[in-house]
Design a protein around this motif. Structure first.
Motif, PDB file in Angstrom:
ATOM      1  N   PHE A   1      40.609  27.073  41.762  1.00  0.00           N
ATOM      2  CA  PHE A   1      41.975  27.053  42.286  1.00  0.00           C
ATOM      3  C   PHE A   1      42.963  27.647  41.280  1.00  0.00           C
ATOM      4  O   PHE A   1      43.920  28.323  41.671  1.00  0.00           O
ATOM      5  CB  PHE A   1      42.395  25.642  42.680  1.00  0.00           C
ATOM      6  CG  PHE A   1      41.808  25.206  43.994  1.00  0.00           C
ATOM      7  CD1 PHE A   1      42.056  25.908  45.160  1.00  0.00           C
ATOM      8  CD2 PHE A   1      40.995  24.095  44.057  1.00  0.00           C
ATOM      9  CE1 PHE A   1      41.515  25.518  46.369  1.00  0.00           C
ATOM     10  CE2 PHE A   1      40.445  23.687  45.266  1.00  0.00           C
ATOM     11  CZ  PHE A   1      40.708  24.406  46.422  1.00  0.00           C
ATOM     12  N   ARG A   2      42.740  27.424  39.983  1.00  0.00           N
ATOM     13  CA  ARG A   2      43.595  28.042  38.964  1.00  0.00           C
ATOM     14  C   ARG A   2      43.484  29.559  39.029  1.00  0.00           C
ATOM     15  O   ARG A   2      44.486  30.272  38.944  1.00  0.00           O
ATOM     16  CB  ARG A   2      43.221  27.549  37.567  1.00  0.00           C
ATOM     17  CG  ARG A   2      43.911  26.276  37.152  1.00  0.00           C
ATOM     18  CD  ARG A   2      43.743  26.006  35.670  1.00  0.00           C
ATOM     19  NE  ARG A   2      42.370  25.704  35.305  1.00  0.00           N
ATOM     20  CZ  ARG A   2      41.802  24.506  35.414  1.00  0.00           C
ATOM     21  NH1 ARG A   2      42.488  23.491  35.900  1.00  0.00           N
ATOM     22  NH2 ARG A   2      40.547  24.310  35.049  1.00  0.00           N
TER      23      ARG A   2
ATOM     24  N   ALA B   1      42.666  31.367  41.628  1.00  0.00           N
ATOM     25  CA  ALA B   1      43.310  31.836  42.860  1.00  0.00           C
ATOM     26  C   ALA B   1      44.827  31.887  42.675  1.00  0.00           C
ATOM     27  O   ALA B   1      45.475  32.860  43.092  1.00  0.00           O
ATOM     28  CB  ALA B   1      42.941  30.928  44.027  1.00  0.00           C
ATOM     29  N   ARG B   2      45.404  30.882  42.028  1.00  0.00           N
ATOM     30  CA  ARG B   2      46.851  30.863  41.806  1.00  0.00           C
ATOM     31  C   ARG B   2      47.262  32.001  40.868  1.00  0.00           C
ATOM     32  O   ARG B   2      48.250  32.690  41.110  1.00  0.00           O
ATOM     33  CB  ARG B   2      47.279  29.517  41.226  1.00  0.00           C
ATOM     34  CG  ARG B   2      48.789  29.392  41.060  1.00  0.00           C
ATOM     35  CD  ARG B   2      49.232  28.048  40.522  1.00  0.00           C
ATOM     36  NE  ARG B   2      48.624  27.765  39.228  1.00  0.00           N
ATOM     37  CZ  ARG B   2      47.753  26.770  38.995  1.00  0.00           C
ATOM     38  NH1 ARG B   2      47.401  25.958  39.973  1.00  0.00           N
ATOM     39  NH2 ARG B   2      47.258  26.579  37.798  1.00  0.00           N
ATOM     40  N   GLN B   3      46.485  32.223  39.820  1.00  0.00           N
ATOM     41  CA  GLN B   3      46.794  33.309  38.888  1.00  0.00           C
ATOM     42  C   GLN B   3      46.711  34.666  39.580  1.00  0.00           C
ATOM     43  O   GLN B   3      47.534  35.551  39.321  1.00  0.00           O
ATOM     44  CB  GLN B   3      45.847  33.271  37.693  1.00  0.00           C
ATOM     45  CG  GLN B   3      46.103  32.107  36.766  1.00  0.00           C
ATOM     46  CD  GLN B   3      45.041  31.974  35.694  1.00  0.00           C
ATOM     47  OE1 GLN B   3      44.001  32.640  35.741  1.00  0.00           O
ATOM     48  NE2 GLN B   3      45.293  31.115  34.730  1.00  0.00           N
ATOM     49  N   ARG B   4      45.755  34.828  40.473  1.00  0.00           N
ATOM     50  CA  ARG B   4      45.630  36.098  41.200  1.00  0.00           C
ATOM     51  C   ARG B   4      46.796  36.299  42.160  1.00  0.00           C
ATOM     52  O   ARG B   4      47.296  37.417  42.313  1.00  0.00           O
ATOM     53  CB  ARG B   4      44.291  36.158  41.932  1.00  0.00           C
ATOM     54  CG  ARG B   4      43.139  36.349  40.963  1.00  0.00           C
ATOM     55  CD  ARG B   4      41.795  36.279  41.612  1.00  0.00           C
ATOM     56  NE  ARG B   4      40.758  36.532  40.619  1.00  0.00           N
ATOM     57  CZ  ARG B   4      39.548  36.030  40.663  1.00  0.00           C
ATOM     58  NH1 ARG B   4      39.177  35.280  41.688  1.00  0.00           N
ATOM     59  NH2 ARG B   4      38.686  36.291  39.711  1.00  0.00           N
ATOM     60  N   ARG B   5      47.255  35.224  42.795  1.00  0.00           N
ATOM     61  CA  ARG B   5      48.437  35.339  43.660  1.00  0.00           C
ATOM     62  C   ARG B   5      49.659  35.730  42.837  1.00  0.00           C
ATOM     63  O   ARG B   5      50.461  36.573  43.244  1.00  0.00           O
ATOM     64  CB  ARG B   5      48.707  34.017  44.385  1.00  0.00           C
ATOM     65  CG  ARG B   5      47.876  33.787  45.607  1.00  0.00           C
ATOM     66  CD  ARG B   5      48.416  32.636  46.443  1.00  0.00           C
ATOM     67  NE  ARG B   5      48.626  31.414  45.667  1.00  0.00           N
ATOM     68  CZ  ARG B   5      47.704  30.464  45.470  1.00  0.00           C
ATOM     69  NH1 ARG B   5      46.508  30.599  45.992  1.00  0.00           N
ATOM     70  NH2 ARG B   5      47.984  29.385  44.766  1.00  0.00           N
ATOM     71  N   ASP B   6      49.813  35.101  41.654  1.00  0.00           N
ATOM     72  CA  ASP B   6      50.945  35.435  40.787  1.00  0.00           C
ATOM     73  C   ASP B   6      50.869  36.879  40.319  1.00  0.00           C
ATOM     74  O   ASP B   6      51.888  37.573  40.253  1.00  0.00           O
ATOM     75  CB  ASP B   6      50.988  34.501  39.574  1.00  0.00           C
ATOM     76  CG  ASP B   6      51.314  33.064  39.939  1.00  0.00           C
ATOM     77  OD1 ASP B   6      51.800  32.829  41.070  1.00  0.00           O
ATOM     78  OD2 ASP B   6      51.076  32.177  39.094  1.00  0.00           O
TER      79      ASP B   6
ATOM     80  N   PHE C   1      37.689  33.112  44.996  1.00  0.00           N
ATOM     81  CA  PHE C   1      38.211  32.215  43.971  1.00  0.00           C
ATOM     82  C   PHE C   1      37.138  31.730  43.003  1.00  0.00           C
ATOM     83  O   PHE C   1      37.445  31.387  41.866  1.00  0.00           O
ATOM     84  CB  PHE C   1      38.951  31.031  44.595  1.00  0.00           C
ATOM     85  CG  PHE C   1      38.044  29.996  45.218  1.00  0.00           C
ATOM     86  CD1 PHE C   1      37.609  28.910  44.482  1.00  0.00           C
ATOM     87  CD2 PHE C   1      37.638  30.103  46.534  1.00  0.00           C
ATOM     88  CE1 PHE C   1      36.791  27.950  45.040  1.00  0.00           C
ATOM     89  CE2 PHE C   1      36.819  29.160  47.108  1.00  0.00           C
ATOM     90  CZ  PHE C   1      36.397  28.077  46.350  1.00  0.00           C
TER      91      PHE C   1
END
Length: 72
Positions: free
Chosen positions: A34-35, A37-42, A69
């Motif tokens: 999940f970390r 995935a969040r970094q990739r969205r950012d 992810f």
């Protein structure tokens, strides 16, 4: 119990994972996914100017955000 080896390093005893240990390892892996995935969205949200500042191109980002992810 730890024993000294000939090189002076400490050896770790063999680990035995119970159900709790296996679940903890699994949950840490999910949290790491999940970390990522969040970094990739950012990363995907950055402007082209900001990407150039950090030495990336939009095609670099597209390749990274296309990963699932669980892949590093």
């Amino acid at each position: 119990m730890r024993s000294k080896t000939w090189s002076g390093f400490q050896q770790q005893p063999a680990r035995r994972f119970g159900v709790d240990g296996v679940m903890a390892v699994f949950l840490r892996g999910v949290a790491e996914g999940f970390r990522r995935a969040r970094q990739r969205r950012d990363l995907a949200a950055l402007s082209d100017h900001n990407l150039r500042d950090i030495g990336l191109t939009r095609s670099d980002v597209e390749g990274e955000i296309g990963k699932p992810f669980w892949r590093a």
